[in-house]
Scaffold this motif. Sequence first.
Motif, PDB file in Angstrom:
ATOM      1  N   GLN A  43       0.821  -1.199   0.000  1.00  0.00           N
ATOM      2  CA  GLN A  43       0.000   0.000   0.000  1.00  0.00           C
ATOM      3  C   GLN A  43       0.861   1.258   0.000  1.00  0.00           C
ATOM      4  OE1 GLN A  43      -2.838  -0.053   3.195  1.00  0.00           O
ATOM      5  NE2 GLN A  43      -4.296  -1.291   2.062  1.00  0.00           N
ATOM      6  N   ALA A  44       1.901   1.259   0.811  1.00  0.00           N
ATOM      7  CA  ALA A  44       2.787   2.426   0.872  1.00  0.00           C
ATOM      8  C   ALA A  44       3.504   2.646  -0.453  1.00  0.00           C
ATOM      9  CB  ALA A  44       3.796   2.254   2.006  1.00  0.00           C
ATOM     10  N   ILE A  45       4.029   1.574  -1.039  1.00  0.00           N
ATOM     11  CA  ILE A  45       4.740   1.691  -2.309  1.00  0.00           C
ATOM     12  C   ILE A  45       3.801   2.145  -3.418  1.00  0.00           C
ATOM     13  CG2 ILE A  45       5.955   0.380  -4.099  1.00  0.00           C
ATOM     14  CD1 ILE A  45       7.127  -1.338  -1.866  1.00  0.00           C
ATOM     15  N   GLY A  46       2.576   1.580  -3.436  1.00  0.00           N
ATOM     16  CA  GLY A  46       1.611   1.966  -4.457  1.00  0.00           C
ATOM     17  C   GLY A  46       1.262   3.450  -4.388  1.00  0.00           C
ATOM     18  N   VAL A  47       1.072   3.959  -3.172  1.00  0.00           N
ATOM     19  CA  VAL A  47       0.754   5.382  -3.008  1.00  0.00           C
ATOM     20  C   VAL A  47       1.922   6.252  -3.446  1.00  0.00           C
ATOM     21  CG1 VAL A  47       0.246   7.181  -1.319  1.00  0.00           C
ATOM     22  CG2 VAL A  47      -0.936   4.991  -1.190  1.00  0.00           C
ATOM     23  N   LEU A  48       3.138   5.871  -3.065  1.00  0.00           N
ATOM     24  CA  LEU A  48       4.312   6.660  -3.428  1.00  0.00           C
ATOM     25  C   LEU A  48       4.550   6.664  -4.938  1.00  0.00           C
ATOM     26  CD1 LEU A  48       6.817   5.638  -0.610  1.00  0.00           C
ATOM     27  CD2 LEU A  48       5.445   7.713  -0.777  1.00  0.00           C
ATOM     28  N   LEU A  49       4.376   5.509  -5.575  1.00  0.00           N
ATOM     29  CA  LEU A  49       4.552   5.448  -7.023  1.00  0.00           C
ATOM     30  C   LEU A  49       3.472   6.239  -7.753  1.00  0.00           C
ATOM     31  CD1 LEU A  49       5.615   1.720  -7.603  1.00  0.00           C
ATOM     32  CD2 LEU A  49       7.046   3.770  -7.759  1.00  0.00           C
ATOM     33  N   GLY A  50       2.241   6.199  -7.221  1.00  0.00           N
ATOM     34  CA  GLY A  50       1.177   6.989  -7.822  1.00  0.00           C
ATOM     35  C   GLY A  50       1.470   8.477  -7.740  1.00  0.00           C
ATOM     36  N   ARG A  51       1.989   8.899  -6.622  1.00  0.00           N
ATOM     37  CA  ARG A  51       2.358  10.317  -6.473  1.00  0.00           C
ATOM     38  C   ARG A  51       3.522  10.673  -7.379  1.00  0.00           C
ATOM     39  NH1 ARG A  51       3.997  13.407  -0.839  1.00  0.00           N
ATOM     40  NH2 ARG A  51       4.866  15.272  -1.834  1.00  0.00           N
ATOM     41  N   PHE A  52       4.486   9.770  -7.474  1.00  0.00           N
ATOM     42  CA  PHE A  52       5.633  10.002  -8.350  1.00  0.00           C
ATOM     43  C   PHE A  52       5.186  10.126  -9.802  1.00  0.00           C
ATOM     44  CE2 PHE A  52       8.989   8.256 -11.103  1.00  0.00           C
ATOM     45  CZ  PHE A  52      10.037   9.117 -10.793  1.00  0.00           C
ATOM     46  N   TYR A  53       4.212   9.331 -10.197  1.00  0.00           N
ATOM     47  CA  TYR A  53       3.683   9.367 -11.563  1.00  0.00           C
ATOM     48  C   TYR A  53       3.132  10.757 -11.895  1.00  0.00           C
ATOM     49  CZ  TYR A  53       0.173   8.671 -15.237  1.00  0.00           C
ATOM     50  OH  TYR A  53      -0.608   8.794 -16.362  1.00  0.00           O
ATOM     51  N   TYR A  54       2.346  11.314 -11.001  1.00  0.00           N
ATOM     52  CA  TYR A  54       1.761  12.635 -11.242  1.00  0.00           C
ATOM     53  C   TYR A  54       2.800  13.756 -11.108  1.00  0.00           C
ATOM     54  CZ  TYR A  54      -2.963  10.761 -11.440  1.00  0.00           C
ATOM     55  OH  TYR A  54      -4.096  10.072 -11.802  1.00  0.00           O
ATOM     56  N   ASN A  55       3.731  13.598 -10.178  1.00  0.00           N
ATOM     57  CA  ASN A  55       4.748  14.629  -9.996  1.00  0.00           C
ATOM     58  C   ASN A  55       5.655  14.783 -11.206  1.00  0.00           C
ATOM     59  OD1 ASN A  55       3.797  15.163  -7.442  1.00  0.00           O
ATOM     60  ND2 ASN A  55       5.436  14.086  -6.369  1.00  0.00           N
ATOM     61  N   GLU A  56       5.893  13.682 -11.905  1.00  0.00           N
ATOM     62  CA  GLU A  56       6.829  13.699 -13.024  1.00  0.00           C
ATOM     63  C   GLU A  56       6.168  13.942 -14.372  1.00  0.00           C
ATOM     64  OE1 GLU A  56      10.041  13.696 -12.498  1.00  0.00           O
ATOM     65  OE2 GLU A  56       9.590  13.590 -10.356  1.00  0.00           O
ATOM     66  N   GLY A  57       4.878  14.254 -14.371  1.00  0.00           N
ATOM     67  CA  GLY A  57       4.237  14.627 -15.620  1.00  0.00           C
ATOM     68  C   GLY A  57       3.090  13.756 -16.067  1.00  0.00           C
ATOM     69  N   GLY A  58       2.824  12.642 -15.386  1.00  0.00           N
ATOM     70  CA  GLY A  58       1.686  11.806 -15.744  1.00  0.00           C
ATOM     71  C   GLY A  58       0.379  12.468 -15.355  1.00  0.00           C
ATOM     72  N   ASN A  59      -0.650  12.298 -16.185  1.00  0.00           N
ATOM     73  CA  ASN A  59      -1.939  12.930 -15.863  1.00  0.00           C
ATOM     74  C   ASN A  59      -3.142  12.123 -16.309  1.00  0.00           C
ATOM     75  OD1 ASN A  59      -1.827  13.260 -18.610  1.00  0.00           O
ATOM     76  ND2 ASN A  59      -1.464  15.463 -18.545  1.00  0.00           N
ATOM     77  N   SER A  60      -2.936  10.863 -16.689  1.00  0.00           N
ATOM     78  CA  SER A  60      -4.044  10.031 -17.150  1.00  0.00           C
ATOM     79  C   SER A  60      -4.732   9.375 -15.957  1.00  0.00           C
ATOM     80  CB  SER A  60      -3.545   8.967 -18.127  1.00  0.00           C
ATOM     81  OG  SER A  60      -4.589   8.079 -18.475  1.00  0.00           O
ATOM     82  N   LYS A  61      -5.971   9.729 -15.741  1.00  0.00           N
ATOM     83  CA  LYS A  61      -6.723   9.139 -14.630  1.00  0.00           C
ATOM     84  C   LYS A  61      -7.049   7.672 -14.897  1.00  0.00           C
ATOM     85  CE  LYS A  61      -8.847  13.511 -13.262  1.00  0.00           C
ATOM     86  NZ  LYS A  61     -10.122  14.254 -13.057  1.00  0.00           N
ATOM     87  N   TRP A  62      -7.326   7.332 -16.164  1.00  0.00           N
ATOM     88  CA  TRP A  62      -7.687   5.947 -16.480  1.00  0.00           C
ATOM     89  C   TRP A  62      -6.484   5.020 -16.398  1.00  0.00           C
ATOM     90  CZ3 TRP A  62     -12.307   4.177 -16.063  1.00  0.00           C
ATOM     91  CH2 TRP A  62     -13.400   4.997 -16.313  1.00  0.00           C
ATOM     92  N   ILE A  63      -5.301   5.516 -16.752  1.00  0.00           N
ATOM     93  CA  ILE A  63      -4.104   4.697 -16.617  1.00  0.00           C
ATOM     94  C   ILE A  63      -3.798   4.437 -15.144  1.00  0.00           C
ATOM     95  CG2 ILE A  63      -1.583   4.839 -16.763  1.00  0.00           C
ATOM     96  CD1 ILE A  63      -2.770   3.680 -19.200  1.00  0.00           C
ATOM     97  N   SER A  64      -3.917   5.479 -14.324  1.00  0.00           N
ATOM     98  CA  SER A  64      -3.668   5.304 -12.889  1.00  0.00           C
ATOM     99  C   SER A  64      -4.689   4.362 -12.262  1.00  0.00           C
ATOM    100  CB  SER A  64      -3.694   6.664 -12.185  1.00  0.00           C
ATOM    101  OG  SER A  64      -4.963   7.287 -12.334  1.00  0.00           O
ATOM    102  N   THR A  65      -5.884   4.310 -12.850  1.00  0.00           N
ATOM    103  CA  THR A  65      -6.890   3.357 -12.382  1.00  0.00           C
ATOM    104  C   THR A  65      -6.591   1.950 -12.866  1.00  0.00           C
ATOM    105  OG1 THR A  65      -8.587   5.091 -12.385  1.00  0.00           O
ATOM    106  CG2 THR A  65      -9.353   2.811 -12.371  1.00  0.00           C
ATOM    107  N   LEU A  66      -6.178   1.845 -14.114  1.00  0.00           N
ATOM    108  CA  LEU A  66      -5.919   0.533 -14.707  1.00  0.00           C
ATOM    109  C   LEU A  66      -4.772  -0.192 -14.030  1.00  0.00           C
ATOM    110  CD1 LEU A  66      -6.469  -1.548 -16.946  1.00  0.00           C
ATOM    111  CD2 LEU A  66      -4.967  -0.217 -18.436  1.00  0.00           C
ATOM    112  N   VAL A  67      -3.718   0.537 -13.691  1.00  0.00           N
ATOM    113  CA  VAL A  67      -2.550  -0.131 -13.105  1.00  0.00           C
ATOM    114  C   VAL A  67      -2.845  -0.697 -11.715  1.00  0.00           C
ATOM    115  CG1 VAL A  67      -0.875   1.230 -14.398  1.00  0.00           C
ATOM    116  CG2 VAL A  67      -1.690   2.076 -12.191  1.00  0.00           C
ATOM    117  N   GLN A  68      -3.925  -0.269 -11.098  1.00  0.00           N
ATOM    118  CA  GLN A  68      -4.274  -0.804  -9.785  1.00  0.00           C
ATOM    119  C   GLN A  68      -4.830  -2.218  -9.862  1.00  0.00           C
ATOM    120  OE1 GLN A  68      -6.575   1.920  -7.323  1.00  0.00           O
ATOM    121  NE2 GLN A  68      -5.794   3.668  -8.456  1.00  0.00           N
TER     122      GLN A  68
END
Length: 250
Positions: A43-68
């Motif tokens: 859970q901790a790693i998933g949250v941190l990677l999700g935040r890293f994704y958005y911080n570095e330029g990712g913005n797809s809500k459906w991709i962030s949903t799909l990878v879960q």
Amino acid sequence: MLLLKEEDEGRGRTSVPTQLMKLKRTQWWILVFISIFFLISAQAIGVLLGRFYYNEGGNSKWISTLVQTCGFPILYLPLCLLPSSKSSSSFSSSSSSSFKTLFSFEKILKSEIFAIVLVMQIYTSLVASCVAVIGLFASGEWLLLSEEMEEFQEGQVIYVLTLVGTAVSCQLGSVGSVALIFLVSSLFSNFIGTLSLIVTPLAAIAVFHDRLTEVKIVAMLIAFTGFAFYIYQNYLDDLKVQRAREAQAE
């Protein structure tokens, strides 16, 4: 500390599956601690990677949903390593022939085989992934993925690794949660999940150099206090059961 079949029967609740009763107490504790580790760390790693994704330029809500949910194919590896049984084969055949088995929940958790934990996670993740893929294409976000990957600040390789890591960690966290329900109870699984409220902010401080605000401190204290009270109450209940057994033995 955590109560097994005898206490559940005394309170009229659903008993622990019989296969678990064949485990030695040490083996049972090992499975519980492994599940706790997977749940909290994933859970901790998933949250941190999700935040890293958005911080570095990712913005797809459906991709962030799909990878879960799309990481479920990795669960086939441990599933193939587990011994097969009539229960698992009958469940698989019934699941493929009728949608009624999806309603995939209380009866399944009472099954006598641990493999059913993985099977249930695979089916639910498959359905959720299909929904996310439909949303990805229906929204048109799939057309922007190549551009998003090229503009990712850490590069395309890190972009892919971030999504893969998120997918794997989410699956491990889900399996850990369901496994704790199977091994102990849904209440205990939820309480372990609250520990991520302590671990995740501390990990964010170490990785992203976040500030430890008053709100985070209060949330961490509440989570730790609730967990401590739960463990202490289970200790008292287990001690009561143990004394009752000693009295009956005398």
